[in-house]
Motif scaffolding. Structure first.
Motif, PDB file in Angstrom:
ATOM      1  N   LYS A  37     -42.396 -56.575  50.051  1.00 36.22           N
ATOM      2  CA  LYS A  37     -43.783 -56.779  50.472  1.00 36.22           C
ATOM      3  C   LYS A  37     -44.770 -56.231  49.444  1.00 36.22           C
ATOM      4  CE  LYS A  37     -44.027 -57.628  55.292  1.00 36.22           C
ATOM      5  NZ  LYS A  37     -44.715 -58.859  54.955  1.00 36.22           N
ATOM      6  N   ILE A  40     -51.803 -56.340  49.599  1.00 32.74           N
ATOM      7  CA  ILE A  40     -52.776 -57.339  49.130  1.00 32.74           C
ATOM      8  C   ILE A  40     -54.105 -56.677  48.804  1.00 32.74           C
ATOM      9  CG2 ILE A  40     -54.013 -59.447  49.724  1.00 32.74           C
ATOM     10  CD1 ILE A  40     -51.784 -59.828  51.878  1.00 32.74           C
TER      11      ILE A  40
ATOM     12  N   HIS B 136     -46.780 -63.602  54.228  1.00 36.96           N
ATOM     13  CA  HIS B 136     -46.642 -62.156  54.486  1.00 36.96           C
ATOM     14  C   HIS B 136     -46.239 -61.858  55.927  1.00 36.96           C
ATOM     15  CE1 HIS B 136     -48.492 -61.283  50.583  1.00 36.96           C
ATOM     16  NE2 HIS B 136     -49.357 -62.245  50.865  1.00 36.96           N
ATOM     17  N   SER B 137     -46.000 -62.909  56.725  1.00 37.72           N
ATOM     18  CA  SER B 137     -45.752 -62.660  58.154  1.00 37.72           C
ATOM     19  C   SER B 137     -44.386 -62.042  58.468  1.00 37.72           C
ATOM     20  CB  SER B 137     -45.954 -63.948  58.958  1.00 37.72           C
ATOM     21  OG  SER B 137     -45.079 -64.950  58.488  1.00 37.72           O
ATOM     22  N   PRO B 138     -43.303 -62.334  57.713  1.00 38.05           N
ATOM     23  CA  PRO B 138     -42.034 -61.653  58.051  1.00 38.05           C
ATOM     24  C   PRO B 138     -42.180 -60.126  57.968  1.00 38.05           C
ATOM     25  CG  PRO B 138     -41.626 -63.475  56.544  1.00 38.05           C
ATOM     26  CD  PRO B 138     -43.113 -63.306  56.620  1.00 38.05           C
ATOM     27  N   GLN B 139     -41.470 -59.435  58.863  1.00 31.29           N
ATOM     28  CA  GLN B 139     -41.633 -57.976  58.968  1.00 31.29           C
ATOM     29  C   GLN B 139     -41.140 -57.227  57.724  1.00 31.29           C
ATOM     30  OE1 GLN B 139     -42.641 -55.754  61.618  1.00 31.29           O
ATOM     31  NE2 GLN B 139     -43.752 -57.568  62.288  1.00 31.29           N
TER      32      GLN B 139
END
Lengths: 206, 381
Positions: A37, A40, B136-139
Protein backbone atom coordinates in the motif's frame (compact mmCIF):
# COMPACT_ATOMS: atom_id res chain seq x y z
CA UNK A 1 27.78 -35.08 -45.63
CA UNK A 2 29.04 -31.56 -45.05
CA UNK A 3 25.81 -29.85 -45.86
CA UNK A 4 23.52 -31.80 -43.48
CA UNK A 5 25.90 -31.01 -40.59
CA UNK A 6 25.97 -27.35 -41.52
CA UNK A 7 22.21 -27.23 -41.94
CA UNK A 8 21.76 -28.79 -38.50
CA UNK A 9 24.22 -26.35 -36.87
CA UNK A 10 22.66 -23.31 -38.56
CA UNK A 11 19.16 -24.49 -37.66
CA UNK A 12 20.20 -24.93 -34.02
CA UNK A 13 21.66 -21.40 -33.94
CA UNK A 14 18.53 -19.85 -35.44
CA UNK A 15 16.22 -21.87 -33.18
CA UNK A 16 18.26 -20.99 -30.06
CA UNK A 17 18.29 -17.35 -31.12
CA UNK A 18 14.53 -17.21 -31.54
CA UNK A 19 13.95 -19.15 -28.31
CA UNK A 20 16.22 -16.86 -26.24
CA UNK A 21 14.79 -13.71 -27.82
CA UNK A 22 11.15 -14.56 -27.30
CA UNK A 23 10.94 -16.95 -24.33
CA UNK A 24 12.85 -14.63 -22.00
CA UNK A 25 10.73 -11.59 -22.77
CA UNK A 26 8.43 -11.62 -19.76
CA UNK A 27 7.24 -8.08 -20.34
CA UNK A 28 3.49 -7.82 -20.59
CA UNK A 29 1.81 -4.82 -22.15
CA UNK A 30 -1.12 -4.99 -19.75
CA UNK A 31 -0.68 -6.52 -16.33
CA UNK A 32 -2.38 -6.63 -12.96
CA UNK A 33 -0.53 -7.27 -9.74
CA UNK A 34 -0.64 -6.58 -6.02
CA UNK A 35 1.68 -4.04 -4.51
CA UNK A 36 2.36 -2.78 -0.97
CA UNK A 37 0.00 0.00 0.00
CA UNK A 38 1.16 3.53 -0.77
CA UNK A 39 0.25 6.61 1.18
CA UNK A 40 -1.51 8.90 -1.21
CA UNK A 41 -0.37 12.49 -1.41
CA UNK A 42 -2.65 13.67 -4.16
CA UNK A 43 -1.56 16.53 -6.34
CA UNK A 44 -4.46 18.90 -5.89
CA UNK A 45 -4.97 21.80 -8.25
CA UNK A 46 -3.40 24.98 -6.93
CA UNK A 47 -5.39 28.15 -6.30
CA UNK A 48 -5.24 30.54 -9.19
CA UNK A 49 -2.28 32.87 -9.56
CA UNK A 50 0.04 31.07 -7.17
CA UNK A 51 2.25 28.02 -7.10
CA UNK A 52 0.75 27.07 -3.75
CA UNK A 53 0.32 23.33 -3.57
CA UNK A 54 -2.07 21.61 -1.19
CA UNK A 55 -0.16 19.67 1.40
CA UNK A 56 3.13 21.26 0.44
CA UNK A 57 3.36 23.56 3.46
CA UNK A 58 3.72 26.52 1.12
CA UNK A 59 1.14 29.17 1.84
CA UNK A 60 0.12 31.80 -0.70
CA UNK A 61 0.77 35.26 0.66
CA UNK A 62 1.27 38.83 -0.47
CA UNK A 63 4.74 39.77 -1.73
CA UNK A 64 7.22 41.65 0.44
CA UNK A 65 9.87 44.02 -0.82
CA UNK A 66 13.58 43.33 -0.61
CA UNK A 67 16.58 45.23 -1.86
CA UNK A 68 20.34 45.59 -2.05
CA UNK A 69 22.52 48.58 -2.96
CA UNK A 70 21.81 48.12 -6.65
CA UNK A 71 18.64 46.07 -6.93
CA UNK A 72 15.16 45.81 -5.53
CA UNK A 73 12.65 42.95 -5.76
CA UNK A 74 9.41 41.58 -4.41
CA UNK A 75 9.39 38.18 -2.73
CA UNK A 76 6.33 36.17 -1.59
CA UNK A 77 5.72 36.75 2.10
CA UNK A 78 6.12 33.10 3.05
CA UNK A 79 9.70 33.05 1.73
CA UNK A 80 12.03 33.19 4.71
CA UNK A 81 14.48 36.06 4.21
CA UNK A 82 17.96 34.76 5.01
CA UNK A 83 19.61 38.08 4.22
CA UNK A 84 22.81 39.04 2.43
CA UNK A 85 26.37 37.89 3.05
CA UNK A 86 29.56 37.27 1.09
CA UNK A 87 28.78 37.50 -2.60
CA UNK A 88 25.08 37.17 -1.87
CA UNK A 89 23.09 40.35 -2.09
CA UNK A 90 20.09 38.45 -0.83
CA UNK A 91 18.85 34.94 -0.13
CA UNK A 92 15.62 33.16 0.80
CA UNK A 93 14.53 29.77 2.01
CA UNK A 94 11.16 28.26 1.12
CA UNK A 95 9.70 25.44 3.18
CA UNK A 96 8.18 23.17 0.53
CA UNK A 97 6.78 20.27 2.52
CA UNK A 98 8.50 20.35 5.88
CA UNK A 99 11.31 18.03 4.78
CA UNK A 100 12.21 19.70 1.50
CA UNK A 101 13.40 23.29 1.34
CA UNK A 102 14.18 25.42 -1.68
CA UNK A 103 17.06 27.88 -1.54
CA UNK A 104 16.95 31.12 -3.52
CA UNK A 105 20.11 33.17 -3.84
CA UNK A 106 20.92 36.50 -5.48
CA UNK A 107 24.60 36.87 -6.35
CA UNK A 108 26.37 39.67 -8.20
CA UNK A 109 29.63 39.21 -10.08
CA UNK A 110 31.74 41.41 -12.33
CA UNK A 111 30.93 41.88 -16.02
CA UNK A 112 33.50 39.22 -16.96
CA UNK A 113 31.87 36.47 -14.94
CA UNK A 114 31.69 33.94 -17.73
CA UNK A 115 29.64 33.61 -20.89
CA UNK A 116 26.03 32.52 -20.95
CA UNK A 117 27.17 29.12 -22.25
CA UNK A 118 29.71 28.56 -19.49
CA UNK A 119 27.27 29.58 -16.75
CA UNK A 120 24.41 27.46 -18.08
CA UNK A 121 26.71 24.47 -18.59
CA UNK A 122 28.08 24.86 -15.04
CA UNK A 123 24.51 24.67 -13.70
CA UNK A 124 23.71 21.78 -16.03
CA UNK A 125 26.71 19.97 -14.55
CA UNK A 126 25.33 20.59 -11.06
CA UNK A 127 22.13 18.72 -11.97
CA UNK A 128 24.14 16.13 -13.92
CA UNK A 129 22.92 17.14 -17.38
CA UNK A 130 25.35 17.05 -20.30
CA UNK A 131 26.92 20.29 -21.53
CA UNK A 132 25.44 21.99 -24.56
CA UNK A 133 27.01 23.94 -27.40
CA UNK A 134 26.65 27.71 -27.56
CA UNK A 135 23.84 27.38 -30.11
CA UNK A 136 22.02 24.77 -28.05
CA UNK A 137 22.30 26.89 -24.91
CA UNK A 138 20.78 29.85 -26.76
CA UNK A 139 17.89 27.64 -27.83
CA UNK A 140 17.42 26.21 -24.34
CA UNK A 141 16.95 29.49 -22.48
CA UNK A 142 14.05 31.91 -22.39
CA UNK A 143 14.44 35.67 -22.71
CA UNK A 144 11.94 37.41 -20.42
CA UNK A 145 11.14 41.03 -19.84
CA UNK A 146 10.62 42.21 -16.27
CA UNK A 147 11.10 45.42 -14.32
CA UNK A 148 14.84 45.11 -14.96
CA UNK A 149 14.32 44.89 -18.70
CA UNK A 150 15.35 41.79 -20.63
CA UNK A 151 16.88 38.93 -18.71
CA UNK A 152 17.65 35.26 -19.33
CA UNK A 153 15.59 32.57 -17.59
CA UNK A 154 16.30 28.84 -17.53
CA UNK A 155 14.97 25.79 -15.72
CA UNK A 156 17.16 22.68 -15.45
CA UNK A 157 15.51 19.43 -14.35
CA UNK A 158 17.10 16.04 -14.79
CA UNK A 159 14.56 13.22 -14.59
CA UNK A 160 17.17 10.70 -13.51
CA UNK A 161 18.48 12.99 -10.74
CA UNK A 162 15.33 14.70 -9.52
CA UNK A 163 16.76 15.35 -6.07
CA UNK A 164 18.38 18.53 -7.36
CA UNK A 165 17.01 20.93 -9.95
CA UNK A 166 17.72 24.55 -10.72
CA UNK A 167 15.69 27.50 -11.96
CA UNK A 168 17.75 30.60 -12.56
CA UNK A 169 17.76 34.08 -14.07
CA UNK A 170 20.69 36.12 -15.36
CA UNK A 171 20.55 39.92 -15.44
CA UNK A 172 23.43 41.45 -17.37
CA UNK A 173 24.25 45.16 -17.04
CA UNK A 174 27.42 46.98 -18.13
CA UNK A 175 28.95 46.94 -14.64
CA UNK A 176 27.93 43.60 -13.25
CA UNK A 177 25.88 40.45 -13.63
CA UNK A 178 23.17 39.41 -11.19
CA UNK A 179 22.46 35.68 -10.88
CA UNK A 180 19.18 34.68 -9.22
CA UNK A 181 19.03 30.96 -8.61
CA UNK A 182 16.56 28.58 -7.00
CA UNK A 183 17.90 25.15 -6.00
CA UNK A 184 15.58 22.38 -4.81
CA UNK A 185 14.36 18.88 -5.76
CA UNK A 186 12.59 18.78 -9.11
CA UNK A 187 9.06 18.58 -7.73
CA UNK A 188 9.67 21.66 -5.56
CA UNK A 189 11.22 23.61 -8.44
CA UNK A 190 8.27 22.72 -10.67
CA UNK A 191 5.71 23.72 -8.08
CA UNK A 192 7.47 26.88 -6.94
CA UNK A 193 8.35 28.02 -10.44
CA UNK A 194 5.43 30.38 -10.86
CA UNK A 195 6.32 32.31 -7.69
CA UNK A 196 9.98 32.26 -8.68
CA UNK A 197 9.26 33.69 -12.13
CA UNK A 198 7.13 36.42 -10.56
CA UNK A 199 10.07 37.11 -8.23
CA UNK A 200 12.50 37.27 -11.17
CA UNK A 201 10.16 39.59 -13.08
CA UNK A 202 10.05 41.93 -10.06
CA UNK A 203 13.83 42.41 -9.91
CA UNK A 204 14.72 45.98 -10.87
CA UNK A 205 17.75 48.24 -10.77
CA UNK A 206 17.61 51.12 -8.29
CA UNK B 1 18.29 -18.06 -55.61
CA UNK B 2 20.35 -19.86 -52.95
CA UNK B 3 23.50 -19.11 -54.91
CA UNK B 4 22.67 -15.39 -54.89
CA UNK B 5 21.95 -15.44 -51.15
CA UNK B 6 25.31 -17.16 -50.54
CA UNK B 7 27.27 -14.58 -52.49
CA UNK B 8 30.22 -13.10 -50.59
CA UNK B 9 29.52 -9.83 -52.41
CA UNK B 10 26.48 -9.35 -50.17
CA UNK B 11 28.68 -9.56 -47.09
CA UNK B 12 31.26 -7.24 -48.66
CA UNK B 13 28.82 -4.47 -49.54
CA UNK B 14 26.72 -4.71 -46.38
CA UNK B 15 29.91 -4.42 -44.33
CA UNK B 16 30.76 -1.17 -46.15
CA UNK B 17 27.22 0.10 -45.54
CA UNK B 18 27.56 -0.81 -41.83
CA UNK B 19 30.71 1.29 -41.67
CA UNK B 20 28.82 4.21 -43.22
CA UNK B 21 26.02 3.77 -40.66
CA UNK B 22 28.51 3.70 -37.78
CA UNK B 23 30.17 6.85 -39.12
CA UNK B 24 26.88 8.73 -39.63
CA UNK B 25 25.41 7.54 -36.32
CA UNK B 26 28.51 8.60 -34.40
CA UNK B 27 28.47 12.06 -35.97
CA UNK B 28 24.74 12.57 -35.49
CA UNK B 29 24.90 11.36 -31.89
CA UNK B 30 26.47 14.70 -30.97
CA UNK B 31 23.31 16.52 -32.05
CA UNK B 32 20.48 14.15 -31.19
CA UNK B 33 21.94 12.21 -28.27
CA UNK B 34 22.99 8.60 -27.81
CA UNK B 35 19.58 6.94 -27.53
CA UNK B 36 18.03 8.72 -30.52
CA UNK B 37 21.10 7.99 -32.68
CA UNK B 38 21.00 4.34 -31.66
CA UNK B 39 17.30 4.12 -32.52
CA UNK B 40 17.64 6.00 -35.81
CA UNK B 41 20.74 4.34 -37.27
CA UNK B 42 21.18 0.96 -35.61
CA UNK B 43 17.83 -0.26 -34.23
CA UNK B 44 15.80 0.70 -37.29
CA UNK B 45 14.81 -1.28 -40.35
CA UNK B 46 14.95 1.81 -42.54
CA UNK B 47 16.77 5.10 -42.30
CA UNK B 48 14.79 7.91 -43.94
CA UNK B 49 16.87 10.61 -45.57
CA UNK B 50 15.02 13.91 -45.34
CA UNK B 51 12.18 11.99 -43.76
CA UNK B 52 11.20 10.49 -47.15
CA UNK B 53 13.91 8.57 -48.99
CA UNK B 54 14.45 5.15 -47.34
CA UNK B 55 17.86 3.54 -46.93
CA UNK B 56 18.59 0.28 -45.10
CA UNK B 57 18.84 0.81 -41.33
CA UNK B 58 21.20 -1.10 -39.04
CA UNK B 59 18.67 -3.82 -38.22
CA UNK B 60 17.90 -4.57 -41.88
CA UNK B 61 21.59 -4.54 -42.81
CA UNK B 62 22.50 -6.97 -40.03
CA UNK B 63 19.55 -9.19 -40.95
CA UNK B 64 20.89 -9.36 -44.53
CA UNK B 65 24.37 -10.21 -43.21
CA UNK B 66 22.88 -12.93 -41.01
CA UNK B 67 20.86 -14.50 -43.84
CA UNK B 68 23.90 -14.32 -46.12
CA UNK B 69 26.15 -16.02 -43.55
CA UNK B 70 23.55 -18.68 -42.70
CA UNK B 71 23.06 -19.55 -46.38
CA UNK B 72 26.78 -19.61 -47.03
CA UNK B 73 27.33 -21.79 -43.97
CA UNK B 74 24.48 -24.15 -44.79
CA UNK B 75 25.00 -24.63 -48.50
CA UNK B 76 28.56 -23.74 -49.45
CA UNK B 77 30.86 -24.43 -46.49
CA UNK B 78 32.78 -27.71 -46.66
CA UNK B 79 34.43 -29.47 -43.76
CA UNK B 80 38.08 -30.28 -44.53
CA UNK B 81 41.25 -29.75 -42.55
CA UNK B 82 41.97 -26.57 -44.49
CA UNK B 83 38.44 -25.19 -44.02
CA UNK B 84 37.87 -26.14 -40.36
CA UNK B 85 39.27 -22.88 -38.96
CA UNK B 86 37.25 -20.79 -41.39
CA UNK B 87 34.07 -22.73 -40.63
CA UNK B 88 34.55 -22.35 -36.87
CA UNK B 89 35.15 -18.61 -37.33
CA UNK B 90 32.08 -18.49 -39.51
CA UNK B 91 30.08 -20.27 -36.79
CA UNK B 92 31.35 -17.79 -34.16
CA UNK B 93 30.30 -14.83 -36.32
CA UNK B 94 26.83 -16.32 -36.77
CA UNK B 95 26.56 -16.79 -33.03
CA UNK B 96 27.61 -13.16 -32.46
CA UNK B 97 24.90 -11.89 -34.80
CA UNK B 98 22.33 -14.20 -33.19
CA UNK B 99 23.35 -12.82 -29.77
CA UNK B 100 22.87 -9.30 -31.11
CA UNK B 101 19.35 -10.21 -32.17
CA UNK B 102 18.58 -11.73 -28.77
CA UNK B 103 19.82 -8.55 -27.05
CA UNK B 104 17.95 -6.24 -29.43
CA UNK B 105 14.73 -8.18 -29.04
CA UNK B 106 14.74 -9.34 -25.48
CA UNK B 107 16.97 -7.03 -23.40
CA UNK B 108 15.52 -4.26 -21.27
CA UNK B 109 16.92 -1.98 -18.64
CA UNK B 110 16.05 0.70 -16.15
CA UNK B 111 16.87 2.12 -12.77
CA UNK B 112 16.07 0.80 -9.30
CA UNK B 113 16.08 3.50 -6.62
CA UNK B 114 16.12 2.43 -2.97
CA UNK B 115 16.34 4.52 0.19
CA UNK B 116 18.42 3.33 3.12
CA UNK B 117 16.18 1.06 5.17
CA UNK B 118 13.87 0.51 2.22
CA UNK B 119 13.51 -2.31 -0.26
CA UNK B 120 12.40 -2.73 -3.83
CA UNK B 121 11.51 -5.55 -6.21
CA UNK B 122 11.12 -3.53 -9.39
CA UNK B 123 13.00 -1.16 -11.65
CA UNK B 124 11.68 1.61 -13.88
CA UNK B 125 12.36 1.88 -17.59
CA UNK B 126 14.52 4.84 -18.61
CA UNK B 127 12.52 5.56 -21.75
CA UNK B 128 9.04 4.04 -21.60
CA UNK B 129 6.09 4.89 -19.38
CA UNK B 130 2.96 3.10 -18.21
CA UNK B 131 -0.43 4.30 -17.04
CA UNK B 132 -1.01 2.80 -13.61
CA UNK B 133 -4.55 2.51 -12.26
CA UNK B 134 -4.21 1.63 -8.59
CA UNK B 135 -7.12 0.24 -6.62
CA UNK B 136 -6.58 1.11 -2.94
CA UNK B 137 -9.71 -0.67 -1.68
CA UNK B 138 -8.18 -4.10 -0.80
CA UNK B 139 -7.22 -4.21 2.89
CA UNK B 140 -3.73 -5.67 2.71
CA UNK B 141 -2.28 -4.52 -0.59
CA UNK B 142 -3.10 -2.21 -3.48
CA UNK B 143 -4.12 -3.78 -6.77
CA UNK B 144 -2.28 -2.23 -9.69
CA UNK B 145 -3.41 -2.33 -13.32
CA UNK B 146 -0.56 -1.16 -15.56
CA UNK B 147 -0.95 -0.30 -19.24
CA UNK B 148 2.37 -0.02 -21.07
CA UNK B 149 3.28 2.76 -23.50
CA UNK B 150 2.58 0.55 -26.53
CA UNK B 151 -1.10 0.50 -25.49
CA UNK B 152 -1.28 4.27 -25.17
CA UNK B 153 -1.32 5.30 -28.81
CA UNK B 154 -3.99 7.88 -29.68
CA UNK B 155 -7.34 6.28 -30.45
CA UNK B 156 -6.66 3.04 -28.60
CA UNK B 157 -9.24 1.87 -26.08
CA UNK B 158 -8.38 -0.21 -23.01
CA UNK B 159 -10.87 -1.80 -20.66
CA UNK B 160 -10.16 -2.79 -17.07
CA UNK B 161 -12.80 -5.42 -16.44
CA UNK B 162 -12.39 -5.68 -12.67
CA UNK B 163 -13.05 -1.94 -12.31
CA UNK B 164 -15.50 -1.64 -15.20
CA UNK B 165 -13.36 1.21 -16.48
CA UNK B 166 -12.80 2.11 -20.13
CA UNK B 167 -9.84 4.29 -21.02
CA UNK B 168 -9.72 5.90 -24.45
CA UNK B 169 -6.41 7.53 -25.35
CA UNK B 170 -6.86 10.97 -26.89
CA UNK B 171 -3.22 12.10 -27.10
CA UNK B 172 0.15 10.70 -26.20
CA UNK B 173 3.24 12.92 -26.24
CA UNK B 174 6.75 11.48 -26.14
CA UNK B 175 7.84 14.72 -24.50
CA UNK B 176 5.58 17.36 -23.05
CA UNK B 177 5.24 20.63 -21.24
CA UNK B 178 2.77 21.06 -18.41
CA UNK B 179 1.18 24.50 -18.11
CA UNK B 180 -0.96 25.83 -15.38
CA UNK B 181 -4.22 27.21 -16.74
CA UNK B 182 -5.25 30.77 -16.00
CA UNK B 183 -8.69 31.69 -14.58
CA UNK B 184 -10.00 32.60 -18.04
CA UNK B 185 -8.85 29.30 -19.57
CA UNK B 186 -10.38 27.37 -16.67
CA UNK B 187 -13.69 29.16 -17.16
CA UNK B 188 -13.73 27.95 -20.78
CA UNK B 189 -13.09 24.27 -19.94
CA UNK B 190 -15.85 21.77 -20.81
CA UNK B 191 -17.64 20.30 -17.80
CA UNK B 192 -16.20 16.83 -18.30
CA UNK B 193 -12.58 17.84 -17.52
CA UNK B 194 -11.50 16.11 -14.30
CA UNK B 195 -8.61 16.08 -11.85
CA UNK B 196 -5.49 17.81 -13.08
CA UNK B 197 -7.22 18.60 -16.38
CA UNK B 198 -9.12 21.33 -14.54
CA UNK B 199 -5.92 23.12 -13.60
CA UNK B 200 -3.25 22.06 -16.08
CA UNK B 201 -2.75 21.59 -19.77
CA UNK B 202 -0.19 19.21 -21.28
CA UNK B 203 1.17 19.85 -24.77
CA UNK B 204 3.71 18.01 -26.89
CA UNK B 205 7.20 19.40 -27.40
CA UNK B 206 10.29 18.19 -29.26
CA UNK B 207 12.35 15.37 -27.77
CA UNK B 208 15.17 16.03 -25.32
CA UNK B 209 18.72 15.19 -26.28
CA UNK B 210 18.92 12.76 -23.39
CA UNK B 211 15.98 10.44 -23.98
CA UNK B 212 15.54 9.72 -20.26
CA UNK B 213 14.88 13.44 -19.67
CA UNK B 214 11.71 13.30 -21.80
CA UNK B 215 8.53 13.94 -19.81
CA UNK B 216 5.80 11.98 -21.54
CA UNK B 217 2.29 13.44 -21.55
CA UNK B 218 -1.08 11.71 -21.86
CA UNK B 219 -4.68 12.81 -22.39
CA UNK B 220 -7.39 10.17 -21.88
CA UNK B 221 -11.17 9.94 -21.70
CA UNK B 222 -12.32 7.66 -18.89
CA UNK B 223 -15.80 6.16 -18.84
CA UNK B 224 -17.74 3.44 -17.04
CA UNK B 225 -17.99 5.15 -13.66
CA UNK B 226 -20.28 7.73 -12.11
CA UNK B 227 -21.02 10.95 -13.97
CA UNK B 228 -18.73 13.00 -11.66
CA UNK B 229 -15.65 10.90 -12.45
CA UNK B 230 -16.21 10.06 -16.11
CA UNK B 231 -14.40 12.53 -18.34
CA UNK B 232 -11.08 13.80 -19.55
CA UNK B 233 -7.86 13.43 -17.57
CA UNK B 234 -4.38 14.74 -18.34
CA UNK B 235 -1.09 13.34 -17.10
CA UNK B 236 2.56 14.15 -17.25
CA UNK B 237 5.14 11.54 -16.29
CA UNK B 238 5.68 11.29 -12.57
CA UNK B 239 9.31 11.28 -11.57
CA UNK B 240 10.32 7.94 -10.11
CA UNK B 241 11.98 9.03 -6.95
CA UNK B 242 11.73 7.84 -3.36
CA UNK B 243 11.09 11.44 -2.28
CA UNK B 244 7.94 11.43 -4.37
CA UNK B 245 6.37 8.28 -2.96
CA UNK B 246 2.64 8.58 -3.36
CA UNK B 247 2.84 12.07 -4.82
CA UNK B 248 1.44 13.14 -8.14
CA UNK B 249 -1.37 10.60 -8.04
CA UNK B 250 -4.79 11.67 -9.29
CA UNK B 251 -7.22 10.20 -6.80
CA UNK B 252 -10.89 9.52 -7.45
CA UNK B 253 -13.83 7.64 -5.97
CA UNK B 254 -14.70 4.92 -8.47
CA UNK B 255 -17.91 3.04 -7.72
CA UNK B 256 -17.26 3.28 -3.98
CA UNK B 257 -13.58 2.38 -4.31
CA UNK B 258 -10.67 4.72 -3.86
CA UNK B 259 -8.44 4.51 -6.91
CA UNK B 260 -5.56 6.60 -8.17
CA UNK B 261 -4.01 7.13 -11.59
CA UNK B 262 -0.45 7.90 -12.48
CA UNK B 263 1.71 8.05 -15.59
CA UNK B 264 5.08 6.72 -14.47
CA UNK B 265 8.20 4.97 -15.73
CA UNK B 266 7.29 1.47 -16.91
CA UNK B 267 7.97 -0.95 -14.07
CA UNK B 268 9.49 -4.40 -14.38
CA UNK B 269 9.28 -6.70 -11.41
CA UNK B 270 12.14 -8.92 -10.31
CA UNK B 271 11.79 -12.46 -8.98
CA UNK B 272 13.66 -11.27 -5.86
CA UNK B 273 13.76 -8.15 -3.71
CA UNK B 274 16.67 -5.95 -2.69
CA UNK B 275 16.80 -4.21 0.70
CA UNK B 276 19.30 -1.39 1.18
CA UNK B 277 21.20 -1.41 4.48
CA UNK B 278 23.72 1.30 3.77
CA UNK B 279 25.28 3.38 0.99
CA UNK B 280 28.92 4.39 1.05
CA UNK B 281 30.35 7.22 -1.03
CA UNK B 282 34.10 7.84 -1.08
CA UNK B 283 35.66 11.01 -2.47
CA UNK B 284 39.12 11.83 -3.72
CA UNK B 285 40.96 13.52 -0.86
CA UNK B 286 40.17 17.19 -0.51
CA UNK B 287 37.69 17.22 -3.39
CA UNK B 288 34.02 16.58 -3.99
CA UNK B 289 34.86 14.25 -6.87
CA UNK B 290 33.46 10.78 -6.29
CA UNK B 291 35.99 7.96 -6.04
CA UNK B 292 33.54 5.11 -5.50
CA UNK B 293 30.01 4.16 -4.51
CA UNK B 294 29.05 1.01 -2.63
CA UNK B 295 25.64 -0.34 -1.68
CA UNK B 296 25.31 -2.84 1.13
CA UNK B 297 22.18 -4.81 0.34
CA UNK B 298 20.23 -7.84 1.44
CA UNK B 299 18.81 -9.93 -1.35
CA UNK B 300 15.69 -11.91 -0.51
CA UNK B 301 15.32 -14.75 -2.95
CA UNK B 302 13.36 -17.99 -2.70
CA UNK B 303 12.75 -17.39 1.01
CA UNK B 304 16.45 -16.94 1.82
CA UNK B 305 18.34 -13.75 2.66
CA UNK B 306 21.90 -13.10 1.62
CA UNK B 307 24.01 -10.02 2.25
CA UNK B 308 25.75 -8.60 -0.82
CA UNK B 309 27.84 -5.58 -1.72
CA UNK B 310 27.20 -3.86 -5.05
CA UNK B 311 29.97 -1.54 -6.17
CA UNK B 312 31.08 0.06 -9.41
CA UNK B 313 32.91 -3.01 -10.73
CA UNK B 314 31.00 -5.58 -8.73
CA UNK B 315 27.44 -5.94 -10.02
CA UNK B 316 24.85 -8.24 -8.51
CA UNK B 317 23.76 -11.00 -10.89
CA UNK B 318 20.72 -13.11 -10.19
CA UNK B 319 18.12 -14.98 -12.26
CA UNK B 320 19.15 -13.33 -15.53
CA UNK B 321 19.20 -9.81 -14.06
CA UNK B 322 22.30 -7.72 -13.49
CA UNK B 323 22.26 -4.79 -11.05
CA UNK B 324 25.07 -2.28 -11.48
CA UNK B 325 25.94 0.50 -9.04
CA UNK B 326 25.01 3.54 -11.07
CA UNK B 327 24.52 6.55 -8.83
CA UNK B 328 23.89 7.78 -5.32
CA UNK B 329 21.21 10.37 -4.73
CA UNK B 330 19.69 12.33 -1.90
CA UNK B 331 20.89 15.27 0.11
CA UNK B 332 22.94 13.02 2.35
CA UNK B 333 23.63 10.30 -0.21
CA UNK B 334 21.00 8.05 1.31
CA UNK B 335 19.44 6.75 -1.92
CA UNK B 336 21.14 4.28 -4.18
CA UNK B 337 20.50 4.01 -7.90
CA UNK B 338 21.07 0.56 -9.37
CA UNK B 339 21.06 0.31 -13.16
CA UNK B 340 19.24 -2.96 -13.79
CA UNK B 341 19.46 -4.98 -16.99
CA UNK B 342 17.87 -8.18 -18.15
CA UNK B 343 19.58 -9.64 -21.19
CA UNK B 344 19.33 -13.30 -22.14
CA UNK B 345 22.03 -12.77 -24.77
CA UNK B 346 24.51 -11.22 -22.32
CA UNK B 347 27.02 -14.08 -22.46
CA UNK B 348 26.75 -14.77 -26.19
CA UNK B 349 29.39 -12.18 -27.26
CA UNK B 350 31.92 -13.76 -24.87
CA UNK B 351 31.37 -17.28 -26.21
CA UNK B 352 31.25 -16.21 -29.85
CA UNK B 353 34.46 -14.16 -29.47
CA UNK B 354 36.22 -17.20 -28.00
CA UNK B 355 34.93 -19.37 -30.86
CA UNK B 356 36.07 -16.81 -33.46
CA UNK B 357 39.54 -16.67 -31.83
CA UNK B 358 39.79 -20.49 -31.83
CA UNK B 359 38.74 -20.58 -35.50
CA UNK B 360 41.27 -17.95 -36.53
CA UNK B 361 44.08 -19.60 -34.55
CA UNK B 362 43.25 -22.98 -36.04
CA UNK B 363 43.23 -21.51 -39.51
CA UNK B 364 46.60 -19.86 -38.84
CA UNK B 365 48.08 -23.17 -37.60
CA UNK B 366 46.73 -25.11 -40.58
CA UNK B 367 47.87 -22.53 -43.08
CA UNK B 368 51.24 -21.82 -41.44
CA UNK B 369 53.27 -24.37 -43.48
CA UNK B 370 51.85 -22.94 -46.69
CA UNK B 371 52.59 -19.42 -45.50
CA UNK B 372 56.20 -20.35 -44.70
CA UNK B 373 56.71 -22.18 -48.01
CA UNK B 374 55.23 -19.24 -49.92
CA UNK B 375 57.66 -16.90 -48.17
CA UNK B 376 60.54 -19.20 -49.03
CA UNK B 377 59.30 -19.33 -52.60
CA UNK B 378 59.18 -15.54 -52.75
CA UNK B 379 62.70 -15.38 -51.27
CA UNK B 380 64.04 -17.87 -53.85
CA UNK B 381 62.45 -15.89 -56.62
Amino acid sequence: MDKPINIIIATIIVAAMLYLAYSNDDREDAKTYNSPKVTIVAEKPAPEGSSFKEGSGVKPTEPTEGSSDSYSWEAPKHWLNKGAGGMRVGSYEVDYDGAIKAEITLITLGPNSGSLTSNINRWRGQVELASLSEEEVKNSVETRTGKFGKFIYVKLVNDTHPDKAIAAAIYRSPDEVLFVKMTAPANAVNDLEKDFIAFCDSVATK
Amino acid sequence: MIKTLCSPKIFFYTLIWLMVLVFLGTLHQKDIGLYAAQEKYFSSWFLYIGGVFPLPGGRLTLAVVFVNLVCKFMFQSKWSLKRTGVNITHFGALLLLAGGFVTAKGAYEGIMLIEEGGESNYFSDYHEVELAVIDHSPQQEDQVHALSQSLLSPGSVQTLDSLGMTIKVVEFYKNSSKFKLGPHQISLLPNNYRGDARAFSVTGIGPEKESEANMQGLVVDISGGDEEVNGRYVFQKNLNHPYLKGQGLQVLEWKGKKISLSLRGRRYHLPFSVALDDVETKYYDGTSKVLSYKSFVNVEEDGANRARVISMNEPLRSKGYTLYQSQVLGRHGEITGLATVKNAGRQVPYYSSIIICIGLLLHLVVMFPKLVSTKKGIKNV
